[in-house]
Design a protein around this motif. Sequence first.
Motif, PDB file in Angstrom:
ATOM      1  N   VAL A   1      -3.397   9.045   4.508  1.00  0.00           N
ATOM      2  CA  VAL A   1      -2.883  10.144   3.698  1.00  0.00           C
ATOM      3  C   VAL A   1      -1.655  10.713   4.381  1.00  0.00           C
ATOM      4  N   GLY A   2      -0.840  11.400   3.598  1.00  0.00           N
ATOM      5  CA  GLY A   2       0.369  12.014   4.130  1.00  0.00           C
ATOM      6  C   GLY A   2       1.590  11.167   3.839  1.00  0.00           C
ATOM      7  N   VAL A   3       2.721  11.742   4.091  1.00  0.00           N
ATOM      8  CA  VAL A   3       3.974  11.029   3.865  1.00  0.00           C
ATOM      9  C   VAL A   3       4.757  10.887   5.159  1.00  0.00           C
ATOM     10  N   GLY A   4       4.165  11.336   6.264  1.00  0.00           N
ATOM     11  CA  GLY A   4       4.829  11.253   7.558  1.00  0.00           C
ATOM     12  C   GLY A   4       5.042   9.812   7.976  1.00  0.00           C
ATOM     13  N   MET A   5       6.271   9.461   8.216  1.00  0.00           N
ATOM     14  CA  MET A   5       6.607   8.109   8.647  1.00  0.00           C
ATOM     15  C   MET A   5       7.432   8.229   9.917  1.00  0.00           C
ATOM     16  N   GLY A   6       7.080   7.445  10.918  1.00  0.00           N
ATOM     17  CA  GLY A   6       7.845   7.440  12.160  1.00  0.00           C
ATOM     18  C   GLY A   6       8.799   6.264  12.184  1.00  0.00           C
ATOM     19  N   ASP A   7       9.400   6.072  13.332  1.00  0.00           N
ATOM     20  CA  ASP A   7      10.257   4.909  13.514  1.00  0.00           C
ATOM     21  C   ASP A   7       9.375   3.680  13.697  1.00  0.00           C
ATOM     22  N   GLY A   8       9.827   2.552  13.229  1.00  0.00           N
ATOM     23  CA  GLY A   8       9.104   1.308  13.454  1.00  0.00           C
ATOM     24  C   GLY A   8       8.058   1.053  12.393  1.00  0.00           C
ATOM     25  N   PRO A   9       7.133   0.149  12.728  1.00  0.00           N
ATOM     26  CA  PRO A   9       6.114  -0.236  11.744  1.00  0.00           C
ATOM     27  C   PRO A   9       5.109   0.888  11.511  1.00  0.00           C
ATOM     28  N   GLY A  10       4.463   0.811  10.396  1.00  0.00           N
ATOM     29  CA  GLY A  10       3.393   1.763  10.129  1.00  0.00           C
ATOM     30  C   GLY A  10       3.670   2.563   8.873  1.00  0.00           C
ATOM     31  N   PRO A  11       2.714   3.201   8.342  1.00  0.00           N
ATOM     32  CA  PRO A  11       1.373   3.301   8.887  1.00  0.00           C
ATOM     33  C   PRO A  11       0.422   2.203   8.424  1.00  0.00           C
ATOM     34  N   GLU A  12       0.838   1.313   7.533  1.00  0.00           N
ATOM     35  CA  GLU A  12      -0.082   0.293   7.032  1.00  0.00           C
ATOM     36  C   GLU A  12      -0.435  -0.752   8.079  1.00  0.00           C
ATOM     37  N   VAL A  13       0.536  -1.129   8.920  1.00  0.00           N
ATOM     38  CA  VAL A  13       0.319  -2.095   9.989  1.00  0.00           C
ATOM     39  C   VAL A  13       0.869  -1.469  11.262  1.00  0.00           C
ATOM     40  N   MET A  14      -0.016  -1.308  12.241  1.00  0.00           N
ATOM     41  CA  MET A  14       0.382  -0.629  13.479  1.00  0.00           C
ATOM     42  C   MET A  14      -0.233  -1.342  14.682  1.00  0.00           C
TER      43      MET A  14
ATOM     44  N   ASP B   1       0.845  13.025   8.439  1.00  0.00           N
ATOM     45  CA  ASP B   1       1.560  14.300   8.573  1.00  0.00           C
ATOM     46  C   ASP B   1       1.131  15.043   9.840  1.00  0.00           C
ATOM     47  N   ASP B   2      -0.188  15.114  10.073  1.00  0.00           N
ATOM     48  CA  ASP B   2      -0.704  15.825  11.245  1.00  0.00           C
ATOM     49  C   ASP B   2      -0.896  14.912  12.456  1.00  0.00           C
ATOM     50  N   ARG B   3      -0.613  13.635  12.269  1.00  0.00           N
ATOM     51  CA  ARG B   3      -0.725  12.639  13.349  1.00  0.00           C
ATOM     52  C   ARG B   3      -2.090  12.699  14.023  1.00  0.00           C
ATOM     53  N   CYS B   4      -3.114  12.552  13.194  1.00  0.00           N
ATOM     54  CA  CYS B   4      -4.480  12.555  13.706  1.00  0.00           C
ATOM     55  C   CYS B   4      -5.351  11.737  12.764  1.00  0.00           C
ATOM     56  N   PHE B   5      -6.582  11.511  13.183  1.00  0.00           N
ATOM     57  CA  PHE B   5      -7.590  10.921  12.316  1.00  0.00           C
ATOM     58  C   PHE B   5      -8.528  12.024  11.866  1.00  0.00           C
TER      59      PHE B   5
ATOM     60  N   LEU C   1       0.834  -1.195   0.000  1.00  0.00           N
ATOM     61  CA  LEU C   1       0.000   0.000   0.000  1.00  0.00           C
ATOM     62  C   LEU C   1       0.865   1.239   0.000  1.00  0.00           C
ATOM     63  N   ASP C   2       0.549   2.177  -0.832  1.00  0.00           N
ATOM     64  CA  ASP C   2       1.261   3.448  -0.886  1.00  0.00           C
ATOM     65  C   ASP C   2       0.481   4.456  -0.068  1.00  0.00           C
ATOM     66  N   PRO C   3       1.033   4.977   1.056  1.00  0.00           N
ATOM     67  CA  PRO C   3       0.290   5.889   1.913  1.00  0.00           C
ATOM     68  C   PRO C   3      -0.071   7.205   1.241  1.00  0.00           C
ATOM     69  N   ARG C   4       0.513   7.494   0.092  1.00  0.00           N
ATOM     70  CA  ARG C   4       0.187   8.740  -0.610  1.00  0.00           C
ATOM     71  C   ARG C   4      -1.019   8.580  -1.513  1.00  0.00           C
TER      72      ARG C   4
END
Length: 158
Positions: A20-33, A96-100, A4-7
């Motif tokens: 949506v967004g391109v913000g990626m943190g450390d670890g898994p996600g955002p497809e599987v969290m 990107d905004d870390r919200c739903f 899955l492409d988060p964009r």
Amino acid sequence: MTTLDPRVPASADTQGATIVGVGMGDGPGPEVMAASTLDGNKVVSSDGEHVGKITDIMLDVRGGRIAYAVLSTGGFLGMGDTLHAIPWSALTLDTDDRCFVLDASAERIRNAPGFDKDQWPSMADTQWGTSVHEYYNRPPYWAATRDVVEERGLDSPL
């Protein structure tokens, strides 16, 4: 196997939350969290108002899928909160905004049927679940999954 492409927003027939967004943190996600990483996430209405936060993610244990996110609105320090079951497919995770973002206006969310933290509805009741999904203009998650299984056949790979 599809990655899955988060964009790229999910198609309309997808029963998962859109990402949506391109913000990626450390670890898994955002497809599987881990569900616990989503607890406490801010929820914004489609018209941009902060309406509450996610307090729980409810699993359909037998079906192996997410049934609802529980949105807490109002109240102060956990007192007087109203809880709302939100169909998972009505949410968009904004990395990107870390919200739903909930696909409903703030007014519609304020007028949504809710429940008290001490009196939860029977979330396995399909009549109750159908009314929740209809309120948010979403097909019931159990019907949509059944349709996909029937369309693909039991032996077809995902």
